[in-house]
Motif scaffolding. Structure first.
Motif, short mmCIF file in Angstrom:
data_model
loop_
_atom_site.label_atom_id
_atom_site.label_comp_id
_atom_site.label_asym_id
_atom_site.label_seq_id
_atom_site.Cartn_x
_atom_site.Cartn_y
_atom_site.Cartn_z
N GLY A 59 -6.43 -21.01 -16.63
CA GLY A 59 -5.34 -21.46 -15.76
C GLY A 59 -5.01 -22.92 -16.02
O GLY A 59 -3.84 -23.33 -16.02
N LEU A 60 -6.07 -23.70 -16.25
CA LEU A 60 -5.89 -25.13 -16.53
C LEU A 60 -5.08 -25.31 -17.82
O LEU A 60 -4.13 -26.08 -17.88
N TYR A 61 -5.45 -24.54 -18.86
CA TYR A 61 -4.79 -24.64 -20.16
C TYR A 61 -3.32 -24.24 -20.10
O TYR A 61 -2.47 -24.86 -20.70
N VAL A 62 -3.05 -23.15 -19.40
CA VAL A 62 -1.68 -22.65 -19.44
C VAL A 62 -0.84 -23.17 -18.28
O VAL A 62 0.37 -23.05 -18.29
N GLY A 63 -1.48 -23.75 -17.25
CA GLY A 63 -0.75 -24.21 -16.09
C GLY A 63 -0.68 -25.72 -16.00
O GLY A 63 0.30 -26.35 -16.42
N ILE A 64 -1.76 -26.30 -15.50
CA ILE A 64 -1.75 -27.72 -15.16
C ILE A 64 -1.49 -28.61 -16.39
O ILE A 64 -0.62 -29.49 -16.35
N VAL A 65 -2.22 -28.35 -17.49
CA VAL A 65 -2.11 -29.24 -18.65
C VAL A 65 -0.67 -29.30 -19.20
O VAL A 65 -0.10 -30.38 -19.30
N PRO A 66 -0.07 -28.17 -19.53
CA PRO A 66 1.29 -28.27 -20.08
C PRO A 66 2.31 -28.82 -19.11
O PRO A 66 3.18 -29.62 -19.51
N VAL A 67 2.21 -28.47 -17.84
CA VAL A 67 3.17 -28.98 -16.86
C VAL A 67 3.05 -30.50 -16.77
O VAL A 67 4.05 -31.23 -16.79
N THR A 68 1.80 -30.95 -16.69
CA THR A 68 1.58 -32.39 -16.58
C THR A 68 2.09 -33.11 -17.84
O THR A 68 2.72 -34.17 -17.75
N LEU A 69 1.82 -32.51 -18.99
CA LEU A 69 2.32 -33.11 -20.24
C LEU A 69 3.84 -33.19 -20.22
O LEU A 69 4.43 -34.21 -20.61
N GLY A 70 4.47 -32.16 -19.72
CA GLY A 70 5.93 -32.14 -19.65
C GLY A 70 6.48 -33.24 -18.77
O GLY A 70 7.56 -33.79 -19.01
#
Lengths: 343, 403
Positions: free
Chosen positions: B158-169
């Motif tokens: 969930g961290l890889y596909v959710g939080i990390v990419p959103v935060t990077l964006g």
């Protein structure tokens, strides 16, 4: 618990051992797999031990069905015998078509059409050259006939539109003809749609003994059949004498070294062929039973629908021996049983 | 007043009765009437014709070494009795909590069976009437056991596909602050395109998922029901908060934050659905967890981060609030993965996917005014180009994560 793959593979081997029966389990690999599975998942090991099949203790209620395959096996109907003025033997039977709900697997009901309330119908047995008279009453809601295999005039052939033709509900007729030729035959309803009228249960064995008889033997009749319970034109249930796994639960007891004669008839619908294989033994095969000389010495025989034959064998060793269709699917869907050889 | 006077002579007593009583009496009469009909068994209608209707659906398949477990729900109007079980054309031993399954009830059927990893299995439940309920296990893979390491793995996913990419964006925030108002409108239009794509995608995903399982609770209807409910609830919240800050000097700033929050919630709900899909696919072994999948989702979902920061370009919120937005949008992927892997239920999944769709629709409605040039229409060449670009980005990146 073992690692994910270990038990799965082990259990797979165990299942194969189960399918092959006692002889399969004799190899070291299968034996080991059995053991491993037993340690990991007792239930799966149990399935292997029990050759798969219905859950433990699940039996068909033979009493409610009105017939028991254990009794059908050696139940030959010799009819009522009188003499004609000429001195010739007249043999008479009464057959009644009946609609009946039959438990074809534990807990599974099937709306069957039957002769005399049983599937297969009575195994009619007579001698070569006798005059036969079969009174047929149609107590079913559907039109039916009895079409005998054998040699007889067209009007006695039991097909719609010829001779006695179709017998409507509530009506009765008498079929009369000579018993010829000797051999193992069959009878079944010949009203269309044939698929329905045959596969719903309207069939039985018809045995004409040769004049000089056959050697003394422990005789049994096996009608290979099946049932399409969900109307998809393929069978959910396979058996000999209707009830799947019946002779697994109640093995057929035979005496060591005694001659065993099996009258084998195939009435399976939907599948092109059926077969019988006896474990750890060979038999003499008399196709259609029309000759007293066997044509083959084998352990597996194949029949299409309507084909039949006589098997003769002796079991030289005590113990339990499987017999089943050598189509694994049929075997695992019910067409599987045991001989229990005793001294 | 005249009309009132006119009915008075006839309805004098009724007029004096309290309003609640007038509401209650018909309700009681309805209840009593239905009770009488039910007690008499619908007089005059007779028994239903025909054999019982047997509808069972397999909601969940769990594979343990040597055992297949099916959770079966009765979708039909009549009770169904499971009499025998066939696996790959063989009768098998089995045990069921209840062999007779009542309407809408569920039961677990446990089948000891030596299944082999990677092979496919056709199970048939043979009912008391001889009917069969077929269920295919396309690829047999052991269902992960639900221990802490499993939940840890799902959280990581969930961290890889959710939080990390959103935060990077969201790191595009400094960029969107510097661009001209016109290009910002383009970016907002792009956001709308991204979101619209997600909504369409999630709708079909929801309909697909609903079609797989039990239809007893509404099937695909749940997607639309979920969408309508979430749209209306978010609209009410947006209306209420807009009223609360009416006339405040902070108006424009609050407005940006509000929209960003709504976008984050909508994307969060969407990621919940995405997590569900990933978790359930993983649980049935249909998903290979690998770098490719994670990279695909990272690219796909970084665009979601952009969608969050675009509305707050003019007055960026504090760092804390940005982190909060990222968490709201990304963390539900973790929750979704947990639910999807541990207790996947197609009805619940369809409803949740629908909730995501409704939330996105609401956000698009909130964003739309922001892409309007002072007085002009919403759809101008630039904004249309933005929306289409959004579609294109989502379409292309979605190809990377087809599960």
């Amino acid at each position: 618990m073992l690692a994910a793959l270990g038990p799965a593979v082990g259990a797979g081997v165990a299942a194969r051992a189960g399918l092959l029966g006692s002889d399969g389990a004799s190899t070291a690999l299968a034996g080991e797999a059995h053991h491993e599975t037993a340690a990991a998942v007792p239930a799966a090991a149990h399935a292997g031990e029990g050759h798969l099949g219905f859950p433990d203790g699940a039996r068909v209620d033979h009493r409610a069905n009105g017939f028991d395959p254990a009794e059908l096996l050696r139940d030959f109907d010799h009819g009522k015998v009188t003499r004609l003025a000429s001195g010739r033997v007249l043999r008479e039977w009464e057959l009644v078509a009946q609609d009946r709900e039959i438990e074809v697997a534990p807990g599974v009901k099937f709306a069957a059409w039957t002769y005399n309330g049983r599937i297969p119908g009575p195994a009619l047995r007579c001698n070569e050259g006798e005059r036969l008279r079969i009174r047929f009453g149609n107590g079913s809601e559907h039109p039916h006939t009895i079409h005998f295999h054998g040699i007889h005039p067209a009007e006695m052939d039991g097909v719609p539109g010829i001779g006695l033709g179709t017998i409507q509900p509530g009506k009765s007729v008498t079929y009369e003809f000579d018993a010829e030729p000797f051999g193992l035959h069959l009878y079944h309803c010949h009203v269309t749609p044939l698929i329905d009228h045959i596969h719903k249960g309207m069939y039985g064995a018809f045995l004409i003994d040769p004049r000089k008889g056959r050697p003394e033997a422990d005789e049994m009749v096996m009608v290979m059949n099946g049932f399409d319970t969900n109307f998809d034109r393929s069978n959910e249930i396979y058996a000999v004498n209707t009830v799947p796994f019946a002779y697994m639960n109640d093995p057929i007891v035979v005496k060591r070294n005694e001659l065993v004669r099996i009258y084998l008839v195939n009435l399976l619908e939907f599948d092109l062929v059926n077969s019988l294989h006896v474990h750890a033994n060979f038999f003499h095969y008399f196709p259609t039973g029309t000759s007293l000389e066997p044509v083959e010495y084998t352990d597996t025989v194949m029949q299409c629908q309507g084909q039949r034959g006589v098997l003769e064998l002796r079991f030289p060793y005590e113990g339990r021996y499987m017999f089943h269709a050598h189509q694994s699917e049929f075997a695992q869907l019910g067409w599987m049983g045991f001989f229990e050889v005793k001294d | 007043m005249e009309a009132r006077g006119a009915v008075e002579p006839a309805g004098g007593t009724l007029e004096r009765a309290p309003a609640w009583l007038l509401g209650l009496v018909p309700l009681l009469l309805i209840v009593a009437g239905i009770a009488v009909i039910a007690a008499l068994g619908g007089p005059g209608l007779g028994e239903r014709k025909g054999p019982p209707v047997e509808e069972l659906s397999v909601e969940r398949t769990v594979l343990h070494p040597g055992e297949i477990e099916l959770t079966v729900r009765n979708d039909g109007p009549d009770p169904v009795t499971i009499s025998q079980v066939i696996v790959n054309d063989s009768y098998v031993d089995f045990s069921a909590d209840e062999q007779k399954v009542g309407r809408l009830d569920a039961t677990k059927v446990k089948i000891p069976y030596p299944w082999i990893e990677g092979e496919s299995y056709e199970t048939q439940l043979l009912t008391s009437t001889g009917g069969t309920i077929d269920h295919e296990i396309p690829v047999a893979v052991e269902t992960p056991s639900k221990d802490s390491s499993f939940y840890g793995l799902m959280a990581l996913l969930g961290l890889y596909v959710g939080i990390v990419p959103v935060t990077l964006g969201m790191l595009w925030l400094p960029f969107v602050r510097r661009i001209s108002a016109q290009w910002l409108r383009f970016l907002l239009a792009l956001t709308i395109g991204l979101l619209a794509f997600l909504a369409i995608d999630a709708t079909f995903e929801g309909i697909d998922v609903a079609g797989e399982g039990s239809q007893a609770f509404g099937g695909a209807t749940l997607v639309f029901l979920g969408a309508a409910v979430s749209y209306l609830v978010l609209a009410a919240i947006a209306g209420w908060s807009a009223a609360a800050v009416e006339g405040s000097r902070e108006r424009s700033r609050t407005r940006g934050w509000e929209i960003a929050l709504l976008v984050a919630i909508a994307i969060g709900l969407h990621n919940l659905g995405e997590g569900l899909a990933i978790g359930s696919a993983y649980a049935v072994g249909a998903l290979a967890l690998g770098a490719f999948l994670v990279i695909g989702f990272a690219i796909h979902n970084t665009t979601e981060g952009l969608a969050i920061v675009a509305p707050v370009a003019s007055r960026p919120p504090t760092l804390m609030r940005l982190v909060l937005l990222g968490a709201i949008a990304g963390a539900p992927a973790i929750v979704g993965a947990w639910i999807g892997a541990a207790a996947f239920n197609s009805s619940v999944a369809a409803l949740l996917l629908g909730v995501g769709v409704g939330a996105i629709a609401q956000v698009i409605q909130q964003l739309a005014p922001a892409i309007r040039d002072r007085s002009g229409p919403i759809l101008r060449p630039l904004t249309v180009a933005g929306i289409l670009a959004g579609f294109a980005i989502m379409y292309v990146t979605s190809l990377l994560v087809n599960i």
